[in-house]
Design an enzyme around this catalytic site. Structure first.
Site, PDB file in Angstrom:
ATOM      1  CE  LYS A 148      -1.793   2.770   3.024  1.00  0.00           C
ATOM      2  NZ  LYS A 148      -1.890   4.105   2.399  1.00  0.00           N
TER       3      LYS A 148
ATOM      4  N   GLY B 135       7.215   4.572   8.218  1.00  0.00           N
ATOM      5  CA  GLY B 135       6.344   5.715   8.458  1.00  0.00           C
ATOM      6  C   GLY B 135       6.581   6.282   9.840  1.00  0.00           C
ATOM      7  CB  SER B 136       4.500   8.419  11.961  1.00  0.00           C
ATOM      8  OG  SER B 136       3.332   7.645  12.025  1.00  0.00           O
ATOM      9  CB  THR B 137       7.606   6.785  16.093  1.00  0.00           C
ATOM     10  OG1 THR B 137       8.899   6.885  15.484  1.00  0.00           O
ATOM     11  CG2 THR B 137       7.735   6.003  17.384  1.00  0.00           C
ATOM     12  CD  GLU B 138       0.308   9.239  16.225  1.00  0.00           C
ATOM     13  OE1 GLU B 138       0.863  10.047  15.458  1.00  0.00           O
ATOM     14  OE2 GLU B 138      -0.871   9.329  16.574  1.00  0.00           O
TER      15      GLU B 138
ATOM     16  N   GLY C 187       3.744   3.081  13.709  1.00  0.00           N
ATOM     17  CA  GLY C 187       4.578   1.889  13.910  1.00  0.00           C
ATOM     18  C   GLY C 187       4.229   1.196  15.216  1.00  0.00           C
TER      19      GLY C 187
ATOM     20  CD  GLU D 126      13.182   3.746   7.769  1.00  0.00           C
ATOM     21  OE1 GLU D 126      13.056   4.669   8.612  1.00  0.00           O
ATOM     22  OE2 GLU D 126      13.168   3.926   6.545  1.00  0.00           O
TER      23      GLU D 126
ATOM     24  CB  CYS E 111      13.050   8.502   8.278  1.00  0.00           C
ATOM     25  SG  CYS E 111      13.847   7.541   7.003  1.00  0.00           S
TER      26      CYS E 111
ATOM     27  CD  GLU F 101      10.388  11.893  11.793  1.00  0.00           C
ATOM     28  OE1 GLU F 101       9.295  11.345  12.022  1.00  0.00           O
ATOM     29  OE2 GLU F 101      11.300  11.355  11.153  1.00  0.00           O
TER      30      GLU F 101
END
Ligand code: NDP
Length: 490
Positions: free
Chosen positions: A195, A247-250, A252, A269, A303, A400
């Site tokens: 996706k 993508g974002s840590t959130e 993830g 990542e 990133c 970030e």
């Protein structure tokens, strides 16, 4: 005739005017509507829904792409599952041949892909042309080379593919992230449901066409477009054996929580807040170029961007002076112009996030510097920005920003540099600028970062593993390490 001599200061601040040098777009055909790439065919979405994708530099609609729902994602996973048996049993050298073919087709269609990537995402054409697309081709080429050597790569371990890989990628390097995900998965004998990000689906749609051109067996690669909901349907589908997310840590963390106990393999990542560390013995002009490349490349939507500059106190003043002069020479504007250094911010939402973070920096007491530059009337833009007088506790030093915003901190000793560099929940990358090889090694040993660049920044190579520590995620992409998440080793 007497020629008026310029002083060195005048020479460095001299601004050149550039005539427009727009990349041609006539050879690029963007369809008004795209469907889902499932089982080797473009299928109408079950949802019957589509959403627009726009050019962030002009706010004009480029196309409409399908929004995949639960039924669509299920079709894609079933197609990938059906294709898995034949693909995994195919002789490895034939699998390699398909990957070589894809690499070659990306090279052949490089100009078209670069233009589409720039129109859909806002990045300068010189970056999509010289970085994103060649690296994407190089990834397929590199992993094609491994496809028939897995037994040698992992001797006595009987490497076996896992099954269907569900992959979700972000909008900052759309085709490159696709290549990072798909190339090792296919080389190892897995099939894929991918996706792309909601704001940058077009290069993945062109890639679907490349798969057809390469005569890749139907179902080996499936591409489902949609928003975050579609991503969560992909990763949570019971038919998916391995999840790869960038993508974002959130998000993830959300995915990690949702997969706990499912037995699915996972690599993440995620975000970063990298320190780019300049010692007093560094070649300053080279360091300035490295700092600019570190944070203003791709509008800072990177990133591993060097978003925190740690500069040794003794050289802070001359370095910042040089940096400000260099900033004033960066050209912001039409991403399709070959002279453009800073393109458009990827989306309105991202622009608002950057503006919010910059406002917080000012409010907390940091000093802002932005060069004079005119922003285009339409589209999403943000001037290259630099903050001094930054404390480690400020949000701009901790979070970030994912935009062209640099926070400058100072240090006195190498130990202090290490302490400050590691003072972050992230751990994706770092840079060290110094004349001394021994100091580079000393620093690299102590830095909690997946990649440490020495006297350079943002260098990528398919043979070099990339990934994070701490909240930057886990697992490695690239190199031999990048095959491991896609293999079962006995
Ligand atoms: P997200 O993490 O939301 O997006 C990354 C990908 O995940 C996109 O394809 C997204 O779809 C998809 N996604 C969103 N929610 C879910 C979910 N619950 N399950 C599965 N997939 C999901 O990043 P954003 O685009 O929202 O950006 C927000 C911030 O994240 C940025 O400001 C930046 O700081 C950071 N970021 C970091 C990246 C990195 O490489 N480290 C890359 C991108 C962003 P969709 O595009 O439709 O939302």
């Amino acid at each position: 005739m007497a020629i008026a001599k310029k002083t060195p200061a005048e020479i460095v601040t001299q601004r050149f005017e550039y005539a427009p040098a727009p990349e041609a777009t006539e050879h690029v055909k963007v369809e008004p509507r795209y469907s889902l790439f499932i089982g080797g065919r473009m299928l109408e979405p079950h949802s019957k829904k589509r959403f627009p994708t726009i050019n962030p530099a002009t706010e004009e609609q480029l196309s409409e792409v399908a929004e995949a729902d639960e039924v669509d994602v299920d079709h894609a996973v079933v197609a990938a599952d059906k294709a898995f048996g034949p693909w995994s049993r195919l002789s490895p050298s034939r699998r390699a041949r398909y990957l070589f073919r894809i690499s070659r087709l990306i090279q052949e269609r490089a100009r078209e892909l670069a233009v589409v990537e720039t129109m859909d995402g806002g990045k300068p054409i010189k970056e999509s042309r010289d970085v994103d697309i060649p690296l994407a081709a190089a990834h397929f080429f590199y992993y094609a080379g491994w496809a028939d050597k897995l037994d040698w790569a992992f001797p006595n371990r009987k490497p076996r593919p896992l099954g269907v890989a569900g992959q979700v990628i972000p909008w900052n390097f759309p085709l490159l992230m696709l290549a990072w995900k798909i190339a090792p998965a296919l080389a190892a004998g897995n099939t894929v449901v991918l996706k792309p990000a909601e704001t940058t689906p077009l290069s993945a749609m062109l890639f679907a066409d490349i798969c057809r051109q390469a005569e890749l067996p139907p179902g080996t690669v499936n591409i489902v477009t949609g928003a975050g909901k579609t991503g969560s349907l992909v990763v949570s589908h019971p038919g998916v054996r391995k999840v790869a997310f960038t993508g974002s840590t959130e998000v993830g963390k959300l995915i990690q929580r949702s997969l706990a106990g499912s037995g699915k393999r996972l690599t993440l990542e995620l975000g970063g807040k990298a320190a780019n560390i300049v010692f007093e013995d560094a070649p300053l002009d080279a360091a300035v170029e490295g700092i600019v490349n570190g944070i203003y490349f791709n509008q800072g939507h990177v990133c591993c961007a060097g978003s925190r500059l740690l500069v040794q106190e003794s050289i802070a003043e001359p370095l910042l002076e040089k940096l400000k002069v260099r900033l004033s020479t960066l050209r912001l504007g039409d991403p399709l112009d070959k002279n453009t250094d800073i393109g458009a911010i990827n989306s309105k939402a991202q622009l608002e996030k950057i503006e919010g973070m910059v406002a917080s920096g000012i409010e907390e007491g940091a000093e802002i510097y932005q060069p004079e530059c005119k922003l285009p009337d339409r589209g999403y833009w943000f001037k290259p920005t630099l903050f001094t007088n930054v404390s480690q506790s400020y949000r701009i030093a901790r979070e970030e920003i994912f935009g062209p915003v640099l926070s400058v901190l100072t240090f006195r000793t190498p130990a202090e540099a290490v302490e400050k560099a590691n003072n972050t929940p992230y751990g994706l990358s770092a840079g060290v600028w110094t004349d001394k090889g021994s100091r580079i090694l000393w620093m690299a040993e102590r830095m909690r970062a997946g990649v440490v660049w020495a006297n350079t920044f943002n260098r990528f190579d398919p043979s070099s593993p990339f990934g994070g520590y701490k909240e930057s995620g886990f697992g490695r992409e690239g190199g031999l390490h990048g095959l491991l998440p896609y293999l079962e080793l006995n």
